[in-house]
Design a protein around this motif. Sequence first.
Motif, PDB file in Angstrom:
ATOM      1  N   VAL A  65      48.096  43.984  46.517  1.00 33.30           N
ATOM      2  CA  VAL A  65      47.512  42.953  45.652  1.00 33.30           C
ATOM      3  C   VAL A  65      48.292  41.658  45.850  1.00 33.30           C
ATOM      4  O   VAL A  65      49.365  41.643  46.461  1.00 33.30           O
ATOM      5  N   MET A  66      47.754  40.567  45.315  1.00 39.55           N
ATOM      6  CA  MET A  66      48.493  39.306  45.234  1.00 39.55           C
ATOM      7  C   MET A  66      48.844  39.133  43.756  1.00 39.55           C
ATOM      8  O   MET A  66      47.963  38.855  42.934  1.00 39.55           O
ATOM      9  N   LEU A 110      49.005  33.206  46.951  1.00 38.37           N
ATOM     10  CA  LEU A 110      49.126  33.910  48.228  1.00 38.37           C
ATOM     11  C   LEU A 110      50.573  34.005  48.714  1.00 38.37           C
ATOM     12  O   LEU A 110      50.856  34.667  49.710  1.00 38.37           O
ATOM     13  N   LYS A 111      51.486  33.374  47.985  1.00 40.02           N
ATOM     14  CA  LYS A 111      52.910  33.513  48.302  1.00 40.02           C
ATOM     15  C   LYS A 111      53.474  34.829  47.766  1.00 40.02           C
ATOM     16  O   LYS A 111      54.629  35.160  48.034  1.00 40.02           O
ATOM     17  N   TYR A 112      52.660  35.562  46.988  1.00 40.64           N
ATOM     18  CA  TYR A 112      53.194  36.713  46.267  1.00 40.64           C
ATOM     19  C   TYR A 112      52.450  38.011  46.582  1.00 40.64           C
ATOM     20  O   TYR A 112      51.860  38.636  45.700  1.00 40.64           O
ATOM     21  N   LEU A 153      42.954  41.244  43.270  1.00 40.27           N
ATOM     22  CA  LEU A 153      42.962  42.673  43.588  1.00 40.27           C
ATOM     23  C   LEU A 153      42.622  42.923  45.056  1.00 40.27           C
ATOM     24  O   LEU A 153      41.581  43.479  45.393  1.00 40.27           O
ATOM     25  N   GLY A 154      43.503  42.498  45.930  1.00 44.05           N
ATOM     26  CA  GLY A 154      43.295  42.700  47.354  1.00 44.05           C
ATOM     27  C   GLY A 154      44.393  42.012  48.139  1.00 44.05           C
ATOM     28  O   GLY A 154      45.261  41.335  47.567  1.00 44.05           O
ATOM     29  N   PHE A 189      42.158  37.501  38.446  1.00 46.77           N
ATOM     30  CA  PHE A 189      42.040  38.283  37.225  1.00 46.77           C
ATOM     31  C   PHE A 189      43.252  37.954  36.357  1.00 46.77           C
ATOM     32  O   PHE A 189      44.394  38.265  36.702  1.00 46.77           O
ATOM     33  N   TYR A 190      42.947  37.298  35.228  1.00 48.31           N
ATOM     34  CA  TYR A 190      44.015  36.813  34.365  1.00 48.31           C
ATOM     35  C   TYR A 190      44.571  37.941  33.491  1.00 48.31           C
ATOM     36  O   TYR A 190      43.930  38.959  33.281  1.00 48.31           O
TER      37      TYR A 190
END
Length: 684
Positions: free
Chosen positions: A6-7, A31-33, A54-55, A182-183
């Motif tokens: 996941v990110m 996207l850094k995580y 979720l990906g 997704f918060y």
Amino acid sequence: MNTYKVMLHEWKHYNKTTLSKWAGAIKTTILKYPREVNLKELAQALTDGHTVILGHLEYSRKEKEMIKSQETKIGASSRHWKNQQLFAVDIDNDKYKQGDPKYITIEKAIRMCKDKKCPPAFIYTTYSHKEEHHKFRVVFASDTEIDTTDKRTKLIESIFEVFAINGECLVDSKCSDPARLFYPGKELVYTDYEATINPDDITNRLSPTYKLEVETTTTVVKRSSKRLPSTNNRTINLLRSGKYDVVQKEVAKRLVEAGKPYHDWVYETSSKSGIVTILYIIKDYFPDFAQDPLSPVFIRDPDDYYDLAQQFPLDKLLDCEVNQHIPCVLPGHDDKVGSARIERHHDTGEYIYHCYGCMGVNQYYDIFTLLEHAVGWSHAKSKEFINFLLNMEFETEWQKEKKKEITEFQDYVMDTQFQKRFPFLYKELKTSNALEVFTFILGEARRRIYDRLITNSEKPIFFTGIKQLRQRMLSNNISTGVSDSSLQRKLKFITKLNLLEVIPDESLPIEFIKDSHRRRQAKNYRYRINYYAVPEFSLKLLADAEEIAKEMKGKNIRRRYYSRQAELWANGKDEADKQYVQDRDVDKSKKTIVFYEKYKSVALELLERGYVTEKEILNHRRIRGAKKKKELSATVMPQLLQELNLQVVRYNKYYKELFQIKQGTLKYGSSKIIVREKDVYDKE
């Protein structure tokens, strides 16, 4: 337990308001995580303030280079999608109310999943969820990884079918976006971490009975706005067209032609390249921090940014002279005669725009409001251009990071989780009216923290005075309990709990101290300044604060009369010096010492019958004439209890029988009496 890619963003946000403020920043940094987590870890993160995609997503090589060179910021998009094994849907119930067949409660959603043999891994409520209006997210785990968009589309359509009633899909269709954020939410309401779904089985059994438009790329929706009509001013027209570099070069040329001191503000790398940098700030603002003329200057003092920007000559921006009448540049004003002009305040040096045709006599715009109205920008957009034009940044990266940490702290304190997890601390802050002051102080700290190069400290430090804080609170419509004395007590209570740290003057650079006093005098604040640091936010910090609050209650230290004298009598000079750093030479006052000797003597006399009440001590003939006797009593009471081994307890039947107290004298549960520790009821 299986792990999933996941990110998962490291920032935390505990309410919907701050999430909406930071949504853009989350999108461009998530996207850094990349992370690999199991379902339990993911569920905990989503109920502890973290946002997730979720990906697994990745930037292209070219995008990575652009980001590394700071050319641009790129938001997460479906074009970055690589693979995925977790899926989720939002159920908001925005179209239907309770009682309607198409209204989906959490319990109904679980039944629908079981009926369709599509078991969820967990369900959590959103920040907007209420018992009367269910809003939640359902998360599913695939037993195999999906790495093609075709398979992903089919699976998500089949999952949506689980929540379709009479041909209508009742989930948020935007969940089909591979880059969907997704918060976080309030709490977990269902978990089955062993549950998985088989993509082939689901897609074969659950063919969609509805038409779903699946997005193949993440769409950026631009704010719709009416195109502003052209003006007679070239600069405004260029800015509306987004030609910042042209405006910068033209402004630089005007500065050079204007001669000194403006000529010295312009730096040209070479005559061939045509690259110019306006060094307006570098010349006078911390030159040691600006060795490279082409590097932006960071404004390390939050007050300086607006002051410096507002003193930039607007006449050079609009290509006119100060006090020269020009056609109005504001939309909706067809000015044929030249009703506007640039003026300068003699006392502040601030340049202003004033149109005598369409603005009031006392109304004017500074550089920020002029750009907002004339170009049609937001305040943030105006700041972005001013930063570009004047080669400066509003704050350093360190300040930005600390502001995020303070925001997390503020979010958590304002969230219901704080009340649930630390009920005693919450009650003590709430009943003392200190909670609102504390959250406001955190907001002030986030707005006003100074860079570490100014304070020589890794702590986020800011300063404020009681008068200044009071005026700020009143301007924000907070008018209850904001008298100077009340605010002082609440601040001292907050620092006593270590939720704020008082910083002694001597631990800060002398230049910073002098500058803060200069600012205080410039704003006509007559009273002294207090320096504070916001501690690093953690649940341990709050747990420790709760223990301190309990200890204060146990020692009978009263918030209403909390002062240096109260701290001296309760905990000694060292602890008092920590809270009252500017009064370190002040010891126990002669007044309190004299009062305590009488107070103790009266207490011992009345205790001969086994108990005494504070009211009886204060009404004794030797005490009743004392001035401010209630405050003095609250000040010395902790010393009395400690020295004589006494305890304040609630009156009950046990004490009535022990001391043979007549009925009606005291009330069970509400009256308090002072007794020796050996007489304390063992169930207290």
